[in-house]
Design a protein around this motif. Sequence first.
Motif, mmCIF file in Angstrom:
data_model
loop_
_atom_site.group_PDB
_atom_site.id
_atom_site.type_symbol
_atom_site.label_atom_id
_atom_site.label_comp_id
_atom_site.label_asym_id
_atom_site.label_seq_id
_atom_site.Cartn_x
_atom_site.Cartn_y
_atom_site.Cartn_z
ATOM 1 N N LEU A 132 0.823 -1.219 0.000
ATOM 2 C CA LEU A 132 0.000 0.000 0.000
ATOM 3 C C LEU A 132 0.856 1.267 0.000
ATOM 4 C CD1 LEU A 132 -3.080 -0.148 -0.115
ATOM 5 C CD2 LEU A 132 -3.127 0.704 2.218
ATOM 6 N N THR A 133 2.010 1.205 0.662
ATOM 7 C CA THR A 133 2.921 2.355 0.642
ATOM 8 C C THR A 133 3.391 2.615 -0.789
ATOM 9 O OG1 THR A 133 3.666 1.892 2.882
ATOM 10 C CG2 THR A 133 5.131 3.241 1.531
ATOM 11 N N ALA A 134 3.808 1.551 -1.461
ATOM 12 C CA ALA A 134 4.266 1.704 -2.847
ATOM 13 C C ALA A 134 3.133 2.208 -3.729
ATOM 14 C CB ALA A 134 4.792 0.362 -3.358
ATOM 15 N N CYS A 135 1.952 1.676 -3.513
ATOM 16 C CA CYS A 135 0.797 2.028 -4.340
ATOM 17 C C CYS A 135 0.460 3.510 -4.173
ATOM 18 C CB CYS A 135 -0.375 1.153 -3.920
ATOM 19 S SG CYS A 135 -1.612 0.974 -5.165
ATOM 20 N N HIS A 136 0.514 3.993 -2.944
ATOM 21 C CA HIS A 136 0.226 5.419 -2.722
ATOM 22 C C HIS A 136 1.354 6.280 -3.294
ATOM 23 C CE1 HIS A 136 -1.467 9.006 -0.981
ATOM 24 N NE2 HIS A 136 -0.277 9.288 -0.470
ATOM 25 N N ALA A 137 2.595 5.862 -3.081
ATOM 26 C CA ALA A 137 3.737 6.664 -3.555
ATOM 27 C C ALA A 137 3.700 6.825 -5.073
ATOM 28 C CB ALA A 137 5.047 5.995 -3.130
ATOM 29 N N VAL A 138 3.318 5.771 -5.761
ATOM 30 C CA VAL A 138 3.286 5.809 -7.229
ATOM 31 C C VAL A 138 2.049 6.561 -7.733
ATOM 32 C CG1 VAL A 138 2.954 4.279 -9.227
ATOM 33 C CG2 VAL A 138 4.718 3.761 -7.545
ATOM 34 N N GLY A 139 0.956 6.495 -6.984
ATOM 35 C CA GLY A 139 -0.307 7.067 -7.477
ATOM 36 C C GLY A 139 -0.587 8.491 -7.032
ATOM 37 N N VAL A 140 0.153 8.983 -6.028
ATOM 38 C CA VAL A 140 -0.180 10.285 -5.436
ATOM 39 C C VAL A 140 0.095 11.420 -6.436
ATOM 40 C CG1 VAL A 140 2.105 10.670 -4.367
ATOM 41 C CG2 VAL A 140 0.054 11.597 -3.268
ATOM 42 N N ASP A 141 -0.618 12.515 -6.289
ATOM 43 C CA ASP A 141 -0.393 13.724 -7.107
ATOM 44 C C ASP A 141 -0.431 13.449 -8.609
ATOM 45 O OD1 ASP A 141 -0.083 15.259 -4.823
ATOM 46 O OD2 ASP A 141 2.093 14.995 -4.769
ATOM 47 N N GLY A 142 -1.388 12.671 -9.031
ATOM 48 C CA GLY A 142 -1.553 12.455 -10.470
ATOM 49 C C GLY A 142 -0.799 11.270 -11.032
ATOM 50 N N GLY A 143 -0.008 10.600 -10.208
ATOM 51 C CA GLY A 143 0.631 9.368 -10.664
ATOM 52 C C GLY A 143 1.826 9.601 -11.572
ATOM 53 N N ASN A 272 -1.290 6.973 8.245
ATOM 54 C CA ASN A 272 -2.162 8.151 8.333
ATOM 55 C C ASN A 272 -2.726 8.580 6.989
ATOM 56 O OD1 ASN A 272 -2.124 8.543 11.065
ATOM 57 N ND2 ASN A 272 -0.372 9.937 11.044
ATOM 58 N N LEU A 273 -2.843 7.683 6.044
ATOM 59 C CA LEU A 273 -3.470 8.063 4.781
ATOM 60 C C LEU A 273 -4.898 8.513 5.043
ATOM 61 C CD1 LEU A 273 -2.404 5.261 2.241
ATOM 62 C CD2 LEU A 273 -1.467 7.578 2.520
ATOM 63 N N SER A 274 -5.343 9.513 4.302
ATOM 64 C CA SER A 274 -6.751 9.925 4.408
ATOM 65 C C SER A 274 -7.621 8.766 3.915
ATOM 66 C CB SER A 274 -7.003 11.164 3.558
ATOM 67 O OG SER A 274 -6.876 10.817 2.188
ATOM 68 N N ASP A 275 -8.890 8.796 4.288
ATOM 69 C CA ASP A 275 -9.794 7.731 3.827
ATOM 70 C C ASP A 275 -9.801 7.668 2.302
ATOM 71 O OD1 ASP A 275 -10.372 7.208 6.446
ATOM 72 O OD2 ASP A 275 -12.357 8.170 6.438
ATOM 73 N N ALA A 276 -9.817 8.857 1.684
ATOM 74 C CA ALA A 276 -9.888 8.886 0.208
ATOM 75 C C ALA A 276 -8.620 8.303 -0.406
ATOM 76 C CB ALA A 276 -10.098 10.318 -0.275
ATOM 77 N N ASP A 277 -7.456 8.670 0.128
ATOM 78 C CA ASP A 277 -6.200 8.140 -0.423
ATOM 79 C C ASP A 277 -6.095 6.636 -0.196
ATOM 80 O OD1 ASP A 277 -5.266 10.481 -1.483
ATOM 81 O OD2 ASP A 277 -4.019 11.007 0.241
ATOM 82 N N ARG A 278 -6.516 6.191 0.982
ATOM 83 C CA ARG A 278 -6.448 4.752 1.268
ATOM 84 C C ARG A 278 -7.375 3.977 0.327
ATOM 85 N NH1 ARG A 278 -4.324 1.854 5.088
ATOM 86 N NH2 ARG A 278 -3.783 3.704 6.283
ATOM 87 N N ALA A 279 -8.567 4.537 0.128
ATOM 88 C CA ALA A 279 -9.515 3.845 -0.750
ATOM 89 C C ALA A 279 -8.968 3.784 -2.178
ATOM 90 C CB ALA A 279 -10.868 4.564 -0.727
#
Length: 331
Positions: A132-143, A272-279
């Motif tokens: 999930l860390t990798a997934c958020h890091a790659v997808g955040v701010d437009g990917g 501490n990901l927001s609900d939206a980011d985690r989803a």
Amino acid sequence: MQAAAYSRTGPAPDVLELIQMDRPVPGPGEVRVRIAWSGVNPSDVKSRAGTRLKTLPFARVVPHSDGSGVIDAVGDGVSKERIGQRVWIWNAAWNRADGTAAEWIALPSAQAVALPAGVSLEVGACLGIPALTACHAVGVDGGVAGKRVLVAGGAGAVGHYAVQMARLSAASCVIATVSSEEKAAHARAAGADVVIDYRREDVVARVMQATQDHGVDCIIEVDFAANAALDLSLLAPEGRIVVYGSGASNMSVPFVPAIVKNARMSFFIVYNLSDADRARATRQLHAWLDAGSLQHTIALRVPLEQIAHAHEVVESGRVIGNVVLRVGGGE
Ligand SMILES: NC(=O)c1ccc[n+]([C@@H]2O[C@H](COP(=O)([O-])OP(=O)(O)OC[C@H]3O[C@@H](n4cnc5c(N)ncnc54)[C@H](OP(=O)(O)O)[C@@H]3O)[C@@H](O)[C@H]2O)c1
């Protein structure tokens, strides 16, 4: 039930012990999971060692945020249809005394996510933090679609997923840094186009060569304290550094290279990901799991009784991949 726990911080063999506890009863909105595998992450090891806080937030801590198993009871307000579901668990030991290093756990229903069919329970114990860390890091701010991406530490538990996910997200070029031939092969097998030994090679020269002197548009950073100056030498104008780790608690960032490049830096902790980011990250992760697109690396499987050894292995940084404890009740 059996669990592993510590009531003071310190070296793993000194403070971790096997104990007997009452089997938890799920409260309203909770599920109870018969744990199959408990995942050990650097964060669990740092908490137990006292690297972050010398004093414990609870009198006794059952460690580990990641885990997997099968739901065997539900509290009020949770559909009985969840009983029997195979699940992966997130944040079990975040702001909670009782993590997954136990035969059973009760926790809010949302923190036990149905595991896609075909994904093993041991892999389920690697999803909550590394994947999930990798997934958020790659997808955040437009990917990273169409971008040149550098994954620092591309053979690490998070880094290996990040290399794969950058590739799957249509990055135009994926570069990984590593520190050995074995790690280079691991990052290459994950889909890295270019692999650089950061201890032996000129990283700036290699990155500039690989990007036709453009630099990278996005860096996914495992150790910002060590690499801040390097990152700013490699970053393209308007580029972004996504920081999920640092080897030291204080860091210095060279101001001029950062400001002239309009560099963006973002930091996050998966707990501490927001609900939206985690989803969003979970949806994307499940899409890749459903498609069978991800490689997983379990470096070490040991029984719960060997928890101190497992902590020492993670602490040593010697293994390539995830360390999981077999707790019972699963595949
Ligand atoms: N923010 C979050 O939510 C979050 C989530 C997960 C993990 N983390 C943190 O991220 C770090 C890595 O976790 P992990 O589970 O992936 O650990 P891991 O499996 O041990 O991987 C760390 C990788 O980073 C490499 N590395 C270390 N220092 C480096 C440097 N200066 N430059 C490039 N590569 C370097 C290591 O290889 P070599 O030492 O051989 O170079 C290793 O391959 C830990 O500090 C952890 O606490 C944070």
